[in-house]
Design an enzyme around this catalytic site. Structure first.
Site, PDB file in Angstrom:
ATOM      1  N   LYS A   1       0.819  -1.221   0.000  1.00  0.00           N
ATOM      2  CA  LYS A   1       0.000   0.000   0.000  1.00  0.00           C
ATOM      3  C   LYS A   1       0.849   1.266   0.000  1.00  0.00           C
ATOM      4  O   LYS A   1       0.601   2.194  -0.770  1.00  0.00           O
ATOM      5  CB  LYS A   1      -0.925   0.012   1.224  1.00  0.00           C
ATOM      6  CG  LYS A   1      -1.953  -1.086   1.280  1.00  0.00           C
ATOM      7  CD  LYS A   1      -2.867  -0.941   2.484  1.00  0.00           C
ATOM      8  CE  LYS A   1      -2.180  -1.201   3.808  1.00  0.00           C
ATOM      9  NZ  LYS A   1      -1.786  -2.613   3.979  1.00  0.00           N
ATOM     10  N   THR A   2       1.813   1.288   0.902  1.00  0.00           N
ATOM     11  CA  THR A   2       2.620   2.508   1.043  1.00  0.00           C
ATOM     12  C   THR A   2       3.366   2.824  -0.241  1.00  0.00           C
ATOM     13  O   THR A   2       3.386   3.975  -0.701  1.00  0.00           O
ATOM     14  CB  THR A   2       3.608   2.358   2.214  1.00  0.00           C
ATOM     15  OG1 THR A   2       2.866   2.194   3.431  1.00  0.00           O
ATOM     16  CG2 THR A   2       4.503   3.580   2.336  1.00  0.00           C
TER      17      THR A   2
ATOM     18  N   GLU B   1      -3.583   5.939   1.554  1.00  0.00           N
ATOM     19  CA  GLU B   1      -3.357   4.542   1.914  1.00  0.00           C
ATOM     20  C   GLU B   1      -4.533   4.094   2.765  1.00  0.00           C
ATOM     21  O   GLU B   1      -4.893   4.757   3.746  1.00  0.00           O
ATOM     22  CB  GLU B   1      -2.041   4.423   2.685  1.00  0.00           C
ATOM     23  CG  GLU B   1      -1.662   3.018   3.031  1.00  0.00           C
ATOM     24  CD  GLU B   1      -0.266   2.914   3.621  1.00  0.00           C
ATOM     25  OE1 GLU B   1      -0.033   1.992   4.418  1.00  0.00           O
ATOM     26  OE2 GLU B   1       0.600   3.754   3.286  1.00  0.00           O
TER      27      GLU B   1
END
Length: 464
Positions: free
Chosen positions: A121-122, A165
């Site tokens: 995600k990051t 995110e």
């Protein structure tokens, strides 16, 4: 025109303001003009960056830190019920707002992209933030890690796009109403909150169900959990589903990934045309993240060739295969990987970058519950390294579980043929690595805890 600060968020107090998710929301609110305050357990660069934006940051948790005129108290799922500032909020009848609700309020009125998945995600959120900024679209973004270039995890932009995110760990991603949702993968994790894969799927289905009518789901075509999720939601009449990956039937098909040292060249087939661009981080895993970002931007109407070129400007996120330096001919790199799939992806990427050199890993397991459920798989992943040092479990928010120690991982790693050294004193690691590493080796510090602090210490010891 900057979005207005919601009235409930005009004078927010954040408990745990230094956390990755909390600090991002606090920064955006401060940049929008809110009077931000909060507390954290210890001093940090994040606390200083918040003060530079005008926020009041207290160190330590105490009832008197909560101002009587606070409009709300913002908490994450990690804040315990006996926190003195939380108790003081109840005495003063100050509303308590979960981090996810605060973030959702910041996205109101903007075209939002929410990036979800068990891992990646990051990186994917960061790739989008960098590329959209490079294209002059001035996005707002909230990320779980600091971008290498801007050096921050969040920013208020004047553009119409907000990239966030979306955290599935506590189901908080269900609060968002994105125009585009990205699902990178769906796997069993966060064992304190999910008892089975069925619960995970239900949670992701709820998240996807919040996509605005006419919006788009960008979903991996190669990862089994993501494929299953896509099959469950594909019949939603108002949802456009775009798949990406190496599968022949992927809508955005990855045609080839060519390693170039610590970068990769990626060729995709998109709308009948081949498009080649550079990803400035190594490994197939990160190439897939970049293609997910590409597909999401195209779903918002951004020309693919412009976005592909801009994605090449992404140089990394702190703790995501972040080079820390070189000493005595040994390169030290830091990785946030703590789930077996992430570990395998980063180790394979580093194995490719190492070529004929040795890969030495310093791994710190994260959470007792995760080790209990996935310790065997973690150990098997470590077999990809030439040698590993395994530390004690970093507890974070958890209390110990009887019988669960890093020995579970060590035994599994040795069974898989790995060379493993157990080190119980983190301070001893630099000396241990100095005795193991040779010129030309790559040393990878890996884990979501304070193992990241060891990179500079290892370099200092190698230099001496």
């Amino acid at each position: 025109m900057a979005p207005a600060v919601p009235s409930a968020m005009e004078r927010p107090h954040f408990i745990g303001i230094g956390g990755a998710g909390m600090s991002g929301i606090a920064k955006i609110l401060a940049q929008r003009g809110a009077k931000v305050a909060g507390s954290d357990a210890k001093e940090s660069a994040t606390a200083e960056s918040l003060r530079a934006l005008g926020a009041t940051v207290h160190i330590g948790h105490a009832a008197e830190h909560l101002a009587s005129d606070a409009s709300c108290v913002v908490v994450s799922s990690a804040i315990r019920a006996d926190n003195p500032e939380l108790a003081r909020a109840a005495e003063l009848s100050v509303p308590v707002v979960h981090r996810s609700d605060a973030l959702a309020s910041l996205m109101t009125g903007l075209r939002s992209i929410a990036v979800a998945g068990t891992h990646g995600k990051t990186t994917t959120t960061s790739m989008l933030a960098v590329a959209l900024t490079e294209l002059g679209l001035d996005p707002s973004y909230a990320i779980g890690g600091d971008l290498e270039g801007p050096g921050t995890n969040a920013r208020h932009g004047e553009g119409e796009i907000f990239v966030a995110e979306a955290d599935e760990s506590d189901r908080s991603f269900q609060k968002y109403d994105p125009e585009v949702a990205i699902v990178l993968n769906v796997e069993l994790d966060h064992h304190a909150n999910y008892a089975s894969m069925d619960e995970i799927y239900e949670s992701f289905e709820t998240f996807v169900g919040k996509v605005v009518p006419g919006g788009t789901l960008v979903v991996a075509a190669d990862q089994p959990g993501a494929v299953e999720l896509a099959s469950r939601v594909r019949d939603a009449s108002s949802l456009k589903v775009v798949t990406y990956g190496e599968s022949e039937d992927a809508d955005v098909r990855i045609h080839k990934v060519t390693p170039r040292g610590l970068t990769s060249e990626v060729t995709v087939l998109l709308e009948g045309r081949l498009l080649t661009f550079t990803v400035s981080v190594p490994g197939r895993h990160y190439a897939h993240n970049a293609v997910a970002a590409l597909a999401a931007g195209v779903a918002l109407g951004i020309p693919a060739h412009n976005l592909a070129s801009a994605l090449g400007k992404y140089t990394g996120v702190k703790r995501r295969l972040q080079p820390k330096g070189e000493a005595a001919g040994v390169q030290v790199i830091d990785s946030y990987a703590h789930h077996p799939t992430e570990m395998t992806a980063d180790l394979e990427a580093m194995r490719g970058a190492a070529a004929d050199s040795r890969l030495v890993v310093v791994f710190q397991p994260h959470l007792f519950s995760r080790t209990q459920e996935l310790g065997t798989e973690m150990g098997q992943a470590l077999a990809l390294a030439d040698a590993s040092v395994v530390l004690d479990i970093y507890p974070a928010r958890e209390d110990p579980i009887p019988g669960i120690t890093s020995e579970l991982i060590i035994e599994a790693a040795r069974t898989a043929g790995a060379e493993v050294t157990a080190v119980h004193d983190k301070a001893a690691v630099p000396e241990v690595i100095a005795g193991m590493a040779k010129p030309g080796d790559l040393v990878l510090t890996m884990g979501a805890g304070d193992v990241t602090d060891l990179g500079p210490e290892i370099l200092a010891r190698l230099s001496s």
